[in-house]
Design an enzyme around this catalytic site. Structure first.
Site, PDB file in Angstrom:
ATOM      1  N   LYS B 170      -4.626  -8.712 -10.543  1.00 47.86           N
ATOM      2  CA  LYS B 170      -4.587  -9.642  -9.412  1.00 47.86           C
ATOM      3  C   LYS B 170      -5.933 -10.345  -9.242  1.00 47.86           C
ATOM      4  CE  LYS B 170      -3.322 -11.661  -5.548  1.00 47.86           C
ATOM      5  NZ  LYS B 170      -2.795 -11.176  -4.284  1.00 47.86           N
ATOM      6  N   LYS B 238     -11.840 -12.968   0.425  1.00 49.58           N
ATOM      7  CA  LYS B 238     -11.670 -11.514   0.349  1.00 49.58           C
ATOM      8  C   LYS B 238     -11.430 -11.082  -1.110  1.00 49.58           C
ATOM      9  CE  LYS B 238      -7.861  -9.561   0.322  1.00 49.58           C
ATOM     10  NZ  LYS B 238      -6.518  -9.015   0.427  1.00 49.58           N
TER      11      LYS B 238
END
Lengths: 295, 295
Positions: B170, B238
């Site tokens: 990811k 983030k």
């Protein structure tokens, strides 16, 4: 049509041959005799210098390494401008600085010669096939006149705007390609060193928002450690220098392009400038002490 | 199957609903009562806390903002670990730091509970459709056991390697997406300020090596000046923080990721953190005093 072609390198030679195949009468020039000889054997005539080529042509095309070479061929002592007739057309198909093209076009305009800039993408294979993508800058009516000639060398010719726009578009293209390769390289270096097979990463992300032509074309080369060009880092350096120079002239800071330029410079110092630009991954391999390979 | 689901945010809520639709018996928990109420009305039971949810489930799923939230839900005072039975399964589908997942998995292994990390890509629309792309880390036999459950929420579930590999993949995805958006932004900012319509550039380069899903998906938003998320810059920040932290832990410098992180930080300072990540172009617009728009 009587066409002159100056610059018979890796790209220029097959492009000139495609003009011959399309039935044009071709006069060619290059500083290297063997390339000229090859074209003459294919049916072209040899010009003595750019001025002579221009004297014998209705349309003159240049395909040269960079702005200084084009400036010299166009405006030099035995240059195109000295030989070309008013009403003729000059097309520079080299990848150069847009400002250089605009400066040259202004000089040709004084002699009533129209100019187009028409850099290409696709590399040697598409030059041979006559399927280059051609990005054109210039007046619409001049573009329409030249379109047939261009399509003898490419599968598409798109007018992007006024003179210089072809090269602005090419620089935009080269920025995206360089950064997409660097993006792939950072992703694969991280995943490899974190213990995840980059081939698994490729297959997991290629179908989503991370998908790209770079990922599809360059992942197999990276995973095989095969950096045979393709498109050499040293040529991409040239394009990014033109991109940064142009950006700074018009007033756009390009921090990421500047950084990928420095990465390419590091690879050049490391003796890798003649590798394919997918070799950007080798910078990360060296920095992190890991090889990105299929397991 | 008795499934527990903790974290009913923008992503978790539609994912939990898809589990209900697939016929699973669902116990849910969220710190916000309205989200729980909505799921209860859809047929779920309300758990009192993560421990209670785990006590009532064979499989527990978390879908939370970041590593600290997952660590708290998994290992905290009223956490999953306290309620889950040996032999049960814990799947974290949040996008978090791979090291956090590995640390949590080690704690669960002490109680003979297997764990998978299974972050997703596709955003809210694909969460609703149940067509998320799910990147999984863990043991192959555990993955096989969980695959049916995952495919109630996604159209694909790919095992990328051992525990943590889902999040490594990811992060690789998020690096490529952020840098491809920045690449597009530098290209369009340069061409716009150099006087070339970015829409012309898009059409000239999209078919070649510069082509990408980012270019196709985000160019229309940029040319319309529409930065409605989509995927917010604050969430991408983030993910890039987790990518940089992970890279530095395993020993990979990521200079371009670091730079696009700073660009996103500049946008945050400028009050644009809740814009879609295609809003990266607004950094360049501000720096260069030009708007990248279709003309």
């Amino acid at each position: 049509m009587k066409v002159g072609f100056i610059g018979l390198g890796i790209m220029g030679k097959p492009m000139a041959k495609n003009l011959l195949r399309a039935g044009h009468s071709l006069t060619v020039f290059d500083i290297l005799a063997p390339a000229v000889k090859e074209l003459v054997q294919a049916g072209a005539q040899a010009g003595e210098n750019p001025q002579d080529v221009a004297r014998r042509s209705d349309v003159v095309i240049t395909m040269l390494p960079n702005s200084p070479h084009v400036r010299d061929a166009a405006l030099g002592d035995r240059g195109i401008l000295k030989g070309i007739a008013p009403g003729a057309l000059y097309i520079d198909m080299s990848s150069v600085a847009p400002a250089a093209v605009q400066e040259i076009a202004a000089r040709f305009a004084e002699k009533s010669v129209e100019m187009l800039d028409a850099p290409v993408s696709g590399g040697e294979p598409k030059a041979k096939e006559g399927t280059l993508a051609i990005m054109v800058g210039g007046k619409p009516e001049v573009f329409e006149k030249a379109k047939g000639l261009l399509l003898a060398m490419g599968s598409s010719a798109v007018l992007c705007g006024g003179i210089g726009s072809g090269n602005v578009t090419k620089l935009a293209n080269q920025i995206v390609v360089a950064l997409n390769i660097a993006a792939m390289s950072e992703a694969y270096a991280l995943s490899t060193k974190a213990g995840v097979d980059p081939d698994k990463v490729f297959n997991a992300i290629r179908g989503g928002l991370a998908g790209s032509t770079v990922l599809e074309a360059k992942t197999p080369m990276v995973l095989a450690g095969n950096f045979t060009p393709g498109f050499r880092i040293e040529l991409h350096i040239k394009d990014l220098k033109n991109a940064l120079d142009t950006a700074h002239e018009v007033g756009v800071p390009l921090p990421l392009t500047a950084q990928v330029m420095e990465i390419m410079q590091a690879l050049k110092v490391d003796g890798k400038a003649r590798n394919d630009h997918s070799g950007i991954v080798q910078f990360y391999e060296r920095q992190s002490g890991v090889e990105v390979r299929r397991r």
